[in-house]
Design an enzyme around this catalytic site. Structure first.
Site: not given
Ligand code: NAD
Length: 483
Positions: A254, A385
């Protein structure tokens, strides 16, 4: 008269039921520079190896422990966490900088997760099929994966280890947990609770230390059958390569996100601002599901920007233990430097910061929530990000353009839309490429009984959480019986 500060606690590694020391390192409070919250004993490769060996030895016994006993132990772990929420939340808040209210929520979630997986064990374990052969039957059973290495990030020190460790233990696996270096006190407390509950030695092991040492030993060890990892995409890629090269281990990743929140002209303005504020800035923007891209239709754009700018400027940044604070500090000096660097990148690329964009005057790693307008989706500001309280507004003409911009990312964790049109909401759910889609709710915020995970560079492998977690932690075994 001399005054003495209370001794700083030290969290040790847990190996085969023993507490193992190592090089002592401080765990600092991001809100109060210089305050050591705790120390931890860093594990070197030899300690990690011992932990993996211990997990291997404990594996057959734990896999054959009756389900009723595993349930009882997991339930006890969950109950202890829930009983100690207040104290554990203060520790989490001091070591990671999370607001106390958010920390209470997270610790509560961790306790509930252990209890949830205790009870998941009462679900059907497999399926029975008709065999196409005469006098034969077929069934699919599940067996534990084996020894699982768990590698976790710093932003959810209780929730993420819990949603990996609880199903791993429930389904009969033994575990070696390597938490992020910044949040070892929370991990140390979790290990203590698991041991005190009566989980046998070797079933759960904790090794603390940095990625290239302790993490690397887990990835390259022959004794590990699977790795469940949450963290950055670059690290995840490395984990994947190692798992394939070293024994073809099963792995689950993840990773990062660059999640869009679409605001259509027909949106309820108040709902839109609430979603953007929560999704973009709460938890200091340090959520993989944070909405760092606000994709806003032209008709509502100016009103939305005005209202969101005011709301962003009004957010109170401060000590996470002060209940009046709405945003805590950035978790580490490195993360703060990265956030401020992206603010500069955004400015250089031509976007305009209408709120924040700087450090606050206070001591500590505080940063004002930063809102950019005039961004384009091809800017680094919109593509990479940041993992801090930085959002940017991208103006679009219509629904189709909004969907195209929202989906134009290498990530795919979550995406959201704010609209009063049922038809637009339905179409968005169908067209979005992310693993989580929200309507009139922030892109961040998950529920423990539902699957969690993304697509693209946000995820690899089966979903986490809910009943879906079983797919990673068990191996389906197809059995044919003739009679
Ligand atoms: P990170 O990738 O730097 O570290 C994650 C973990 O990997 C840490 O425990 C670290 O020590 C370990 N690690 C680092 N190098 C390693 C190596 N060579 N071998 C083995 N282990 C190694 O991430 P972080 O800074 O702790 O967390 C922030 C990132 O996590 C963000 O990108 C965020 O999006 C992501 N994240 C994703 C989710 C999700 O569910 N998708 C949830 C939370 C955080």
């Amino acid at each position: 008269m001399t005054t003495h500060s209370p001794p700083v606690p030290c969290h040790l590694n847990l190996v085969d039921g023993r507490w193992v020391d190592g090089e002592r390192r401080p765990n600092l409070n991001p809100a109060r520079p210089g305050e050591t919250v705790a120390e931890y004993a860093a594990a070197d490769r030899a300690v990690v190896k011992e932990a993996v060996d211990a997990a291997g030895r404990a594996r057959p016994g734990w896999a054959s422990t009756p389900v009723g006993e595993r349930m009882r132990l997991l339930d006890r772990i969950g109950a202890t966490i829930l009983r100690r929420v207040e104290e554990l939340a203060v520790l989490l808040s001091r070591e990671e900088g999370k607001l106390l209210a958010e920390a209470r929520g997270e610790v509560t979630r961790a306790g509930q997760t252990f209890r949830y997986y205790a009870h998941q064990l009462l679900q059907p374990e497999g399926e029975i099929y008709a065999s196409t052969r005469e006098r034969a039957s077929a069934e699919v059973r599940r067996r534990p994966l084996g020894v699982v290495g768990v590698i976790t990030p710093w932003n959810y020190p209780w929730a993420i280890p819990a949603w990996k460790v609880a199903p791993a233990l429930a389904y009969g696996n033994t575990v070696v947990l390597k938490p992020a270096e910044l949040v070892t006190a929370s991990a140390g407390e979790m290990a203590r609770i698991i041991t005190d509950a009566g989980v046998p030695p070797g079933v759960f092991n904790l090794v603390m230390g940095d990625g290239p040492t302790a993490g690397e030993e887990l990835l390259t060890s022959d004794g590990i059958d699977g790795v469940s990892f949450t963290g950055g995409t670059a690290t995840g890629r490395h984990v994947a390569r190692r798992c394939v090269e070293y024994g073809n281990k099963r792995f689950q990743l993840e990773m990062g996100g660059k999640n869009p929140l679409v605001v259509l002209d027909d949106a309820d303005l108040e709902v839109a601002v609430r979603c953007a504020l929560d999704g973009g800035f709460f938890s200091t923007g340090q959520r993989c599901t944070a909405s760092s891209r606000l994709v806003v239709q032209s008709g509502i754009h100016d009103r939305f920007v005005d209202a969101l700018t005011k709301a962003t400027r009004a957010l109170r940044v401060g000590d996470p233990l002060d209940e009046r604070s709405q945003l805590g500090p950035v978790a580490s000096p490195d993360q703060l430097a990265r956030n401020l660097e992206y603010v500069e990148i955004g400015r250089r690329e031509g976007a305009t910061a209408v709120a924040g964009g700087d450090h606050t005057a206070e001591e500590g790693q505080f940063m004002r929530p930063t809102l950019f307008v005039g961004a384009r989706n091809d800017m680094r500001l919109a593509r990479e990000e940041i993992f801090g309280p930085v959002s940017c507004v991208i103006k679009v003409d219509d629904f189709d353009e909004a969907v195209a911009v929202a989906g134009d990312t290498r990530y795919g964790l979550s995406s959201g839309i704010v609209t009063t049109s049922l038809s637009a909401a339905e179409r968005f759910k169908r067209l979005s490429r992310s693993g989580i889609v929200t309507v009139n709710l922030p892109t961040a915020g998950t529920e423990l009984h539902l699957p969690f995970g993304g697509t693209g560079e946000s995820n690899h492998g089966p979903r986490e959480q809910g009943a879906y977690a079983r797919d990673f932690y068990t191996v389906p075994v197809t059995c044919y019986t003739g009679w």
